[in-house]
Design a protein around this motif. Structure first.
Motif, PDB file in Angstrom:
ATOM      1  N   THR A 218       0.824  -1.202   0.000  1.00 17.80           N
ATOM      2  CA  THR A 218       0.000   0.000   0.000  1.00 17.80           C
ATOM      3  C   THR A 218       0.864   1.260   0.000  1.00 17.80           C
ATOM      4  O   THR A 218       0.625   2.202  -0.768  1.00 17.80           O
ATOM      5  CB  THR A 218      -0.938   0.005   1.217  1.00 17.80           C
ATOM      6  OG1 THR A 218      -1.734  -1.186   1.204  1.00 17.80           O
ATOM      7  CG2 THR A 218      -1.855   1.215   1.191  1.00 17.80           C
TER       8      THR A 218
ATOM      9  N   GLN B 133      -2.313   1.288  -9.223  1.00 14.09           N
ATOM     10  CA  GLN B 133      -3.380   1.579 -10.190  1.00 14.09           C
ATOM     11  C   GLN B 133      -4.623   2.118  -9.488  1.00 14.09           C
ATOM     12  O   GLN B 133      -5.306   2.995 -10.016  1.00 14.09           O
ATOM     13  CB  GLN B 133      -3.735   0.324 -10.978  1.00 14.09           C
ATOM     14  CG  GLN B 133      -2.614  -0.181 -11.876  1.00 14.09           C
ATOM     15  CD  GLN B 133      -2.175   0.872 -12.877  1.00 14.09           C
ATOM     16  OE1 GLN B 133      -1.115   1.481 -12.724  1.00 14.09           O
ATOM     17  NE2 GLN B 133      -2.974   1.107 -13.883  1.00 14.09           N
ATOM     18  N   SER B 134      -4.935   1.609  -8.313  1.00 10.95           N
ATOM     19  CA  SER B 134      -6.106   2.085  -7.591  1.00 10.95           C
ATOM     20  C   SER B 134      -5.904   3.509  -7.093  1.00 10.95           C
ATOM     21  O   SER B 134      -6.799   4.358  -7.205  1.00 10.95           O
ATOM     22  CB  SER B 134      -6.404   1.153  -6.406  1.00 10.95           C
ATOM     23  OG  SER B 134      -6.666  -0.164  -6.848  1.00 10.95           O
TER      24      SER B 134
ATOM     25  N   MET C 137      -9.972   3.474  -0.405  1.00 10.27           N
ATOM     26  CA  MET C 137      -9.261   2.314  -0.941  1.00 10.27           C
ATOM     27  C   MET C 137      -9.719   0.993  -0.333  1.00 10.27           C
ATOM     28  O   MET C 137      -9.082  -0.039  -0.551  1.00 10.27           O
ATOM     29  CB  MET C 137      -7.756   2.478  -0.703  1.00 10.27           C
ATOM     30  CG  MET C 137      -7.102   3.603  -1.474  1.00 10.27           C
ATOM     31  SD  MET C 137      -7.105   3.316  -3.267  1.00 10.27           S
ATOM     32  CE  MET C 137      -8.314   4.543  -3.774  1.00 10.27           C
TER      33      MET C 137
ATOM     34  N   SER D  70     -10.054  -1.982  -2.767  1.00 14.13           N
ATOM     35  CA  SER D  70      -8.743  -2.434  -3.243  1.00 14.13           C
ATOM     36  C   SER D  70      -7.963  -3.124  -2.133  1.00 14.13           C
ATOM     37  O   SER D  70      -7.250  -4.115  -2.371  1.00 14.13           O
ATOM     38  CB  SER D  70      -7.942  -1.246  -3.782  1.00 14.13           C
ATOM     39  OG  SER D  70      -8.594  -0.659  -4.886  1.00 14.13           O
TER      40      SER D  70
ATOM     41  N   SER E 229     -14.889  -5.119  -7.183  1.00  7.36           N
ATOM     42  CA  SER E 229     -14.711  -3.675  -7.315  1.00  7.36           C
ATOM     43  C   SER E 229     -13.280  -3.270  -7.006  1.00  7.36           C
ATOM     44  O   SER E 229     -12.750  -2.332  -7.596  1.00  7.36           O
ATOM     45  CB  SER E 229     -15.680  -2.933  -6.394  1.00  7.36           C
ATOM     46  OG  SER E 229     -15.478  -3.305  -5.042  1.00  7.36           O
ATOM     47  N   GLY E 230     -12.618  -3.993  -6.099  1.00  9.39           N
ATOM     48  CA  GLY E 230     -11.227  -3.681  -5.783  1.00  9.39           C
ATOM     49  C   GLY E 230     -10.296  -4.020  -6.936  1.00  9.39           C
ATOM     50  O   GLY E 230      -9.350  -3.279  -7.225  1.00  9.39           O
TER      51      GLY E 230
ATOM     52  N   ALA F 299     -10.788  -1.348  -9.627  1.00 10.00           N
ATOM     53  CA  ALA F 299     -10.508   0.036  -9.273  1.00 10.00           C
ATOM     54  C   ALA F 299      -9.301   0.533 -10.051  1.00 10.00           C
ATOM     55  O   ALA F 299      -8.264  -0.106 -10.105  1.00 10.00           O
ATOM     56  CB  ALA F 299     -10.247   0.137  -7.774  1.00 10.00           C
ATOM     57  N   GLY F 300      -9.453   1.673 -10.665  1.00  5.66           N
ATOM     58  CA  GLY F 300      -8.377   2.265 -11.431  1.00  5.66           C
ATOM     59  C   GLY F 300      -8.255   1.729 -12.839  1.00  5.66           C
ATOM     60  O   GLY F 300      -7.393   2.169 -13.590  1.00  5.66           O
TER      61      GLY F 300
END
Length: 290
Positions: free
Chosen positions: A105, A173-174, A205, A208, A281-282, A285-286
């Motif tokens: 992260t 990317q997220s 976040m 993600s 969705s995670g 994301a991005g």
């Protein structure tokens, strides 16, 4: 006279509804077949874990639960100390998930929102880790663990893969989709960089982070080659290594192995069920930028 096709005389709306119903039937049938292909092996695993080795390889194979589950559990505990092995795997997987999640992260945030000299080529160099086979690094890592006197320790299993390239890529990317204006407004309000990261960056976040946690946990839980190399004591084995040790040259207790495999699948299923709401969705994301 030409013969009219079946539906040629129907209004366009009726033809569209019939076509939609046909597509729905095909889609439902395909999903049912795919679901059966996924669930049947798990069903047979659970059934086989309640039978002896002779019954598992009998003809026809068993399709209903048997009465050898307690014997298989006893054999598993006597030969592999499986209770301790499960605790080892849980401890290693949880610690790894937390530590690697923090590293991935923070690294993803740095690559997404900070511009520093060499950041582009550093990220490209990191992404090479996605295409380099992990087997290439086994010998150097083993020599490093031996020099540090870390062999047969949990840190030898956990430390080498903390900066996982896919995890860093996923978080980068997220976080790249997070508006820079949001961070600038936080800085204008007097937020320090660490507080900005905790209060502004992390809350959006969550999907993600859930996807990352699932991936990291499953990666460590299923890892076999590296723990097999660095762990020497049977009492410190993880589940994949312990199950592999049950396979003998002459005789193999497949009932015990399948029972252990069924037990090993439980934590993975629980982690996925707990975080599945955020998983898709995670991962997405991005993927699309406005």
């Amino acid at each position: 006279m030409k013969q009219l096709s079946s539906g040629a005389g129907l209004p366009s709306g009726a033809r569209a509804r019939r076509r939609s119903a046909g597509n729905s039937i095909l889609l439902t049938s395909g999903l049912a077949i795919a679901l059966a292909a996924v669930l049947i092996p798990f069903y047979w695993l659970i059934i086989a874990s309640t039978h002896s080795s002779d019954e598992i390889f009998g003809s026809p194979p068993p399709l209903l639960p048997g009465d050898h589950l307690s014997e298989n559990l006893s054999s598993l505990q006597e030969t592999a100390s499986f209770g301790q092995v499960v605790l080892n795997s849980l401890l290693i997987a949880v610690i790894y998930t937390v530590c690697a999640g923090v590293v991935c992260t923070l690294a993803g945030y740095a690559f997404a929102k900070y511009r520093f000299k060499g950041s582009s080529w550093m990220f490209g160099l990191l992404m090479l880790g996605l295409v380099i086979p992990s087997q290439v690094t086994l010998v150097p890592l083993f020599k490093m663990m031996a020099e540090w006197d870390w062999l047969n320790t949990y840190q030898a299993v956990i430390m080498p893969n903390l900066a996982l390239p896919f995890g860093i890529f996923l978080m980068r990317q997220s976080m790249a989709a997070l508006p820079d204006e949001l961070l600038d407004s936080g800085r204008m309000d007097g937020c320090g960089e660490f507080r900005l990261f905790l209060r502004v960056v992390l809350p959006p976040m969550k999907p993600s982070l859930a996807a990352l946690a699932i991936f990291l946990f499953l990666f460590q839980w299923n890892d076999f080659i590296w723990p097999l190399i660095v762990l020497r004591d049977n009492a410190s084995y993880t589940i994949p290594v312990a199950l592999s040790s049950l396979q003998g040259v002459i005789d193999t207790d497949y009932g015990a192995i399948l029972t252990g495999t069924a037990i090993a699948a439980i934590p993975m299923a629980l982690v996925f069920l707990a975080l599945q709401r955020h998983f898709v969705s995670g991962l997405l994301a991005g993927a699309v930028k406005e």
